[in-house]
Design a protein around this motif. Structure first.
Motif, PDB file in Angstrom:
ATOM      1  N   TRP A 161       6.109  27.751   1.846  1.00  0.00           N
ATOM      2  CA  TRP A 161       4.926  27.013   2.283  1.00  0.00           C
ATOM      3  C   TRP A 161       5.248  25.530   2.273  1.00  0.00           C
ATOM      4  CZ3 TRP A 161       1.950  30.271   4.492  1.00  0.00           C
ATOM      5  CH2 TRP A 161       1.609  31.485   3.933  1.00  0.00           C
ATOM      6  N   LEU A 173       3.623  21.394   2.892  1.00  0.00           N
ATOM      7  CA  LEU A 173       2.454  20.539   3.099  1.00  0.00           C
ATOM      8  C   LEU A 173       2.395  20.168   4.588  1.00  0.00           C
ATOM      9  CD1 LEU A 173       0.192  19.118   1.492  1.00  0.00           C
ATOM     10  CD2 LEU A 173       1.670  17.123   1.362  1.00  0.00           C
ATOM     11  N   VAL A 203     -14.833  22.832   7.950  1.00  0.00           N
ATOM     12  CA  VAL A 203     -14.965  23.179   6.540  1.00  0.00           C
ATOM     13  C   VAL A 203     -15.017  21.885   5.739  1.00  0.00           C
ATOM     14  CG1 VAL A 203     -13.943  24.437   4.629  1.00  0.00           C
ATOM     15  CG2 VAL A 203     -13.621  25.281   6.930  1.00  0.00           C
ATOM     16  N   MET A 260     -15.043  19.868   1.957  1.00  0.00           N
ATOM     17  CA  MET A 260     -14.912  19.767   0.497  1.00  0.00           C
ATOM     18  C   MET A 260     -15.794  18.599   0.057  1.00  0.00           C
ATOM     19  SD  MET A 260     -12.585  22.125  -0.309  1.00  0.00           S
ATOM     20  CE  MET A 260     -11.981  21.759  -1.961  1.00  0.00           C
ATOM     21  N   TRP A 295     -10.363  35.634   6.266  1.00  0.00           N
ATOM     22  CA  TRP A 295     -10.816  35.205   4.940  1.00  0.00           C
ATOM     23  C   TRP A 295     -12.329  35.119   4.965  1.00  0.00           C
ATOM     24  CZ3 TRP A 295     -13.100  30.232   4.541  1.00  0.00           C
ATOM     25  CH2 TRP A 295     -12.884  29.374   5.611  1.00  0.00           C
ATOM     26  N   LYS A 311     -16.103  31.413  -0.894  1.00  0.00           N
ATOM     27  CA  LYS A 311     -15.358  30.211  -1.296  1.00  0.00           C
ATOM     28  C   LYS A 311     -16.278  29.106  -1.829  1.00  0.00           C
ATOM     29  CE  LYS A 311     -11.374  31.726   0.511  1.00  0.00           C
ATOM     30  NZ  LYS A 311     -10.344  32.299  -0.370  1.00  0.00           N
ATOM     31  N   MET A 318      -9.798  23.581  -4.835  1.00  0.00           N
ATOM     32  CA  MET A 318      -8.777  23.882  -3.830  1.00  0.00           C
ATOM     33  C   MET A 318      -7.852  25.011  -4.310  1.00  0.00           C
ATOM     34  SD  MET A 318      -8.318  22.374  -0.815  1.00  0.00           S
ATOM     35  CE  MET A 318      -8.617  24.015  -0.357  1.00  0.00           C
ATOM     36  N   VAL A 345      -9.663  28.266  -3.968  1.00  0.00           N
ATOM     37  CA  VAL A 345      -9.749  28.676  -2.555  1.00  0.00           C
ATOM     38  C   VAL A 345      -8.447  29.330  -2.122  1.00  0.00           C
ATOM     39  CG1 VAL A 345      -9.851  27.802  -0.176  1.00  0.00           C
ATOM     40  CG2 VAL A 345     -11.453  26.929  -1.882  1.00  0.00           C
ATOM     41  N   HIS A 346      -7.329  28.734  -2.552  1.00  0.00           N
ATOM     42  CA  HIS A 346      -6.013  29.201  -2.111  1.00  0.00           C
ATOM     43  C   HIS A 346      -5.455  30.338  -2.962  1.00  0.00           C
ATOM     44  CE1 HIS A 346      -5.198  25.210   0.171  1.00  0.00           C
ATOM     45  NE2 HIS A 346      -5.488  26.154   1.026  1.00  0.00           N
ATOM     46  N   PRO A 382      -5.893  33.557  -3.151  1.00  0.00           N
ATOM     47  CA  PRO A 382      -5.382  34.788  -2.511  1.00  0.00           C
ATOM     48  C   PRO A 382      -4.090  34.574  -1.714  1.00  0.00           C
ATOM     49  CG  PRO A 382      -7.697  34.377  -1.917  1.00  0.00           C
ATOM     50  CD  PRO A 382      -7.175  33.141  -2.573  1.00  0.00           C
ATOM     51  N   VAL A 383      -3.720  33.322  -1.470  1.00  0.00           N
ATOM     52  CA  VAL A 383      -2.552  33.064  -0.626  1.00  0.00           C
ATOM     53  C   VAL A 383      -1.298  33.172  -1.492  1.00  0.00           C
ATOM     54  CG1 VAL A 383      -1.456  31.529   1.035  1.00  0.00           C
ATOM     55  CG2 VAL A 383      -3.944  31.449   0.723  1.00  0.00           C
ATOM     56  N   ARG A 433      -2.011  19.030  10.349  1.00  0.00           N
ATOM     57  CA  ARG A 433      -0.929  19.956  10.028  1.00  0.00           C
ATOM     58  C   ARG A 433      -1.105  21.240  10.837  1.00  0.00           C
ATOM     59  NH1 ARG A 433      -1.658  24.119   6.622  1.00  0.00           N
ATOM     60  NH2 ARG A 433       0.458  24.016   5.839  1.00  0.00           N
ATOM     61  N   LEU A 451      -7.359  16.786   8.566  1.00  0.00           N
ATOM     62  CA  LEU A 451      -8.006  16.458   7.287  1.00  0.00           C
ATOM     63  C   LEU A 451      -8.399  14.994   7.301  1.00  0.00           C
ATOM     64  CD1 LEU A 451      -5.280  18.414   5.714  1.00  0.00           C
ATOM     65  CD2 LEU A 451      -7.441  18.543   4.504  1.00  0.00           C
ATOM     66  N   PHE A 507     -12.175  19.404   6.867  1.00  0.00           N
ATOM     67  CA  PHE A 507     -10.993  20.171   7.287  1.00  0.00           C
ATOM     68  C   PHE A 507     -11.390  20.845   8.593  1.00  0.00           C
ATOM     69  CE2 PHE A 507      -8.388  24.181   6.407  1.00  0.00           C
ATOM     70  CZ  PHE A 507      -7.153  23.564   6.439  1.00  0.00           C
ATOM     71  N   TYR A 511       0.592  38.963   2.450  1.00  0.00           N
ATOM     72  CA  TYR A 511      -0.607  38.130   2.644  1.00  0.00           C
ATOM     73  C   TYR A 511      -0.913  37.985   4.127  1.00  0.00           C
ATOM     74  CZ  TYR A 511      -3.650  34.189   3.248  1.00  0.00           C
ATOM     75  OH  TYR A 511      -4.685  33.398   3.683  1.00  0.00           O
ATOM     76  N   LYS A 512       0.127  37.802   4.929  1.00  0.00           N
ATOM     77  CA  LYS A 512      -0.076  37.617   6.370  1.00  0.00           C
ATOM     78  C   LYS A 512      -0.234  38.951   7.107  1.00  0.00           C
ATOM     79  CE  LYS A 512       2.250  33.127   7.046  1.00  0.00           C
ATOM     80  NZ  LYS A 512       1.514  32.267   7.971  1.00  0.00           N
TER      81      LYS A 512
HETATM   82  C1  HEM Z   1      -2.810  19.767   3.001  1.00  0.00           C
HETATM   83  C2  HEM Z   1      -3.605  20.613   2.452  1.00  0.00           C
HETATM   84  C3  HEM Z   1      -3.523  22.104   2.648  1.00  0.00           C
HETATM   85  C4  HEM Z   1      -2.456  22.926   2.745  1.00  0.00           C
HETATM   86  C5  HEM Z   1      -0.988  22.562   2.674  1.00  0.00           C
HETATM   87  C6  HEM Z   1      -2.953  24.271   2.937  1.00  0.00           C
HETATM   88  C7  HEM Z   1      -2.173  25.383   3.096  1.00  0.00           C
HETATM   89  C8  HEM Z   1      -2.628  26.646   3.332  1.00  0.00           C
HETATM   90  C9  HEM Z   1      -1.806  27.780   3.651  1.00  0.00           C
HETATM   91  C10 HEM Z   1      -0.290  27.736   3.796  1.00  0.00           C
HETATM   92  C11 HEM Z   1      -2.609  28.840   3.808  1.00  0.00           C
HETATM   93  C12 HEM Z   1      -2.161  30.252   4.179  1.00  0.00           C
HETATM   94  C13 HEM Z   1      -2.458  30.477   5.631  1.00  0.00           C
HETATM   95  C14 HEM Z   1      -1.311  31.043   6.400  1.00  0.00           C
HETATM   96  O1  HEM Z   1      -0.474  30.264   6.882  1.00  0.00           O
HETATM   97  O2  HEM Z   1      -1.234  32.272   6.538  1.00  0.00           O
HETATM   98  C15 HEM Z   1      -3.950  28.409   3.555  1.00  0.00           C
HETATM   99  C16 HEM Z   1      -5.046  29.212   3.591  1.00  0.00           C
HETATM  100  C17 HEM Z   1      -6.313  28.740   3.434  1.00  0.00           C
HETATM  101  N1  HEM Z   1      -6.691  27.418   3.283  1.00  0.00           N
HETATM  102 FE1  HEM Z   1      -5.509  25.846   3.055  1.00  0.00          FE
HETATM  103  N2  HEM Z   1      -4.305  24.231   2.941  1.00  0.00           N
HETATM  104  C18 HEM Z   1      -4.696  22.921   2.774  1.00  0.00           C
HETATM  105  C19 HEM Z   1      -5.959  22.447   2.717  1.00  0.00           C
HETATM  106  C20 HEM Z   1      -7.063  23.222   2.798  1.00  0.00           C
HETATM  107  C21 HEM Z   1      -8.407  22.732   2.751  1.00  0.00           C
HETATM  108  C22 HEM Z   1      -8.802  21.263   2.600  1.00  0.00           C
HETATM  109  C23 HEM Z   1      -9.225  23.819   2.854  1.00  0.00           C
HETATM  110  C24 HEM Z   1     -10.715  23.895   2.830  1.00  0.00           C
HETATM  111  C25 HEM Z   1     -11.501  22.892   2.899  1.00  0.00           C
HETATM  112  C26 HEM Z   1      -8.377  24.992   2.961  1.00  0.00           C
HETATM  113  C27 HEM Z   1      -8.838  26.273   3.072  1.00  0.00           C
HETATM  114  C28 HEM Z   1      -8.045  27.383   3.214  1.00  0.00           C
HETATM  115  C29 HEM Z   1      -8.573  28.734   3.306  1.00  0.00           C
HETATM  116  C30 HEM Z   1     -10.035  29.129   3.256  1.00  0.00           C
HETATM  117  C31 HEM Z   1      -7.490  29.583   3.439  1.00  0.00           C
HETATM  118  C32 HEM Z   1      -7.517  31.115   3.527  1.00  0.00           C
HETATM  119  C33 HEM Z   1      -7.498  31.637   2.103  1.00  0.00           C
HETATM  120  C34 HEM Z   1      -7.687  33.153   1.998  1.00  0.00           C
HETATM  121  O3  HEM Z   1      -6.941  33.903   2.658  1.00  0.00           O
HETATM  122  O4  HEM Z   1      -8.574  33.548   1.230  1.00  0.00           O
HETATM  123  N3  HEM Z   1      -7.083  24.593   2.924  1.00  0.00           N
HETATM  124  N4  HEM Z   1      -3.934  27.067   3.287  1.00  0.00           N
END
Ligand code: HEM
Length: 281
Positions: A19, A21, A108, A110, A130, A135, A140, A143-144, A146-147, A173, A213, A224, A260-261
């Motif tokens: 993973w 950023l 979304v 925060m 998801w 959530k 944060m 939220v993450h 499950p990932v 991103r 963001l 977001f 996960y995916k």
């Molecule tokens: C720079 C900041 C962030 C990074 C690097 C990041 C990274 C990730 C990654 C790698 C995934 C997995 C998705 C995939 O590729 O299959 C994910 C899922 C998710 N992210 Fe983030 N994220 C960030 C910020 C945020 C923010 C600000 C929110 C909400 C406001 C958010 C909400 C979610 C949600 C809801 C999921 C799905 C989680 C699930 O499966 O239950 N993310 N994020």
């Protein structure tokens, strides 16, 4: 024939998937994207909000009104200066809902509560499997949770990044996945269409999320945005380089991330098909 608008899987090839950023500075003129699918996607959002409002829209009990008004004003101002000077918000709706119905992006938020940044709510018509409502109120890291491997590899980095995020330094991103459907509406509460059974690789779609963001100055909230771009794998294979890069990325995925995916059973066959198709077309 549409090429994928972004190819995140081709950007940082490595033997083992990690993973990242992966944030880059966002030019606010490019904040919200408008594509040829705009009319269809806005119609789909209206339909989803009519049939599944509790799946696609949720906010904290306090209503996050101040944050939502600040966001809605910014969305409206952006659209008026970049798209349609006469566009208006439906003031009979919650401002976050009203704003989200004008753009292809899911929104979304925060919000700052008791000195912490927590999930305040969202309008999410096109979730990538998801559950929005579950959530609410989470940090944060929660939220993450499950990932698979995300918090281990990136949790502190994400928190540090959000702490540094100021209104003057918005970013964007990319994320990606491969799904067995072209349906954008993919919630996990049972209201999505049934999954296809044993879809062959050729019936899969690349799903790229362009995410922005931004922190807002008056309320300190972080918005977001998620713009989901779908490309059939049948179109990805038009570019041999792209197809091979996607195959390599699928092959490099550790099992927990593939799980996960939802690619643990199919990823290897999809990668083989991509390589074969790319060399024989
Ligand atoms: C720079 C900041 C962030 C990074 C690097 C990041 C990274 C990730 C990654 C790698 C995934 C997995 C998705 C995939 O590729 O299959 C994910 C899922 C998710 N992210 Fe983030 N994220 C960030 C910020 C945020 C923010 C600000 C929110 C909400 C406001 C958010 C909400 C979610 C949600 C809801 C999921 C799905 C989680 C699930 O499966 O239950 N993310 N994020």
């Amino acid at each position: 024939m549409a090429r994928p608008p972004y190819e995140p899987y081709a950007e940082s090839p490595s033997a083992t998937f990690r993973w990242r950023l992966g944030v880059r500075p966002l030019d606010l003129d490019q904040w919200l994207e408008i594509t040829d699918h705009r009319d269809a996607e806005l119609a789909a959002k209206a339909q989803i909000m009519a049939t599944h409002p509790h799946t696609a829209f949720a906010v904290l009990d306090d209503g996050i009104a101040d944050e939502s008004h600040e966001i809605a004003d910014a969305v409206l101002a952006h659209l008026r200066s970049h798209h349609d000077p006469a566009i208006t918000l439906d003031t009979s709706l919650h401002p976050l809902d009203a704003a989200a119905r004008l753009v292809q992006e899911d929104l979304v938020v925060m919000v700052e509560r008791n000195g912490r940044l927590v999930f305040g709510g969202g309008s999410v018509c096109f979730p990538n499997r998801w559950d929005l409502r579950s959530k609410l109120g989470m940090t944060m890291a929660e939220v993450h949770d499950p990932v698979s491997l995300l918090n281990e590899q990136l949790g502190d980095t994400v928190d540090a990044f959000l702490a540094r995020l100021t209104p003057h330094r918005p970013v964007w991103r990319l994320g990606w996945g491969v799904l067995d459907t072209d349906e954008l509406y993919q919630p996990t509460d049972g209201t999505a269409a049934p999954r296809p059974v044993d879809a062959p690789p050729a019936a899969h779609h690349l799903r790229v999320e362009r995410e922005t963001l931004r922190r807002f100055p008056a309320t300190g909230c972080v918005l977001f945005t998620i713009h989901t771009h779908l490309t059939p794998l049948m179109d990805v294979i038009d570019s041999a380089t792209s197809a091979v890069a996607l195959a390599d990325a699928l092959d490099s995925m550790p099992t927990p991330i593939a799980e996960y995916k939802q690619l643990d059973r199919t990823g290897a066959a999809i990668a083989d098909w991509l390589r074969h198709a790319a060399t024989t077309r």
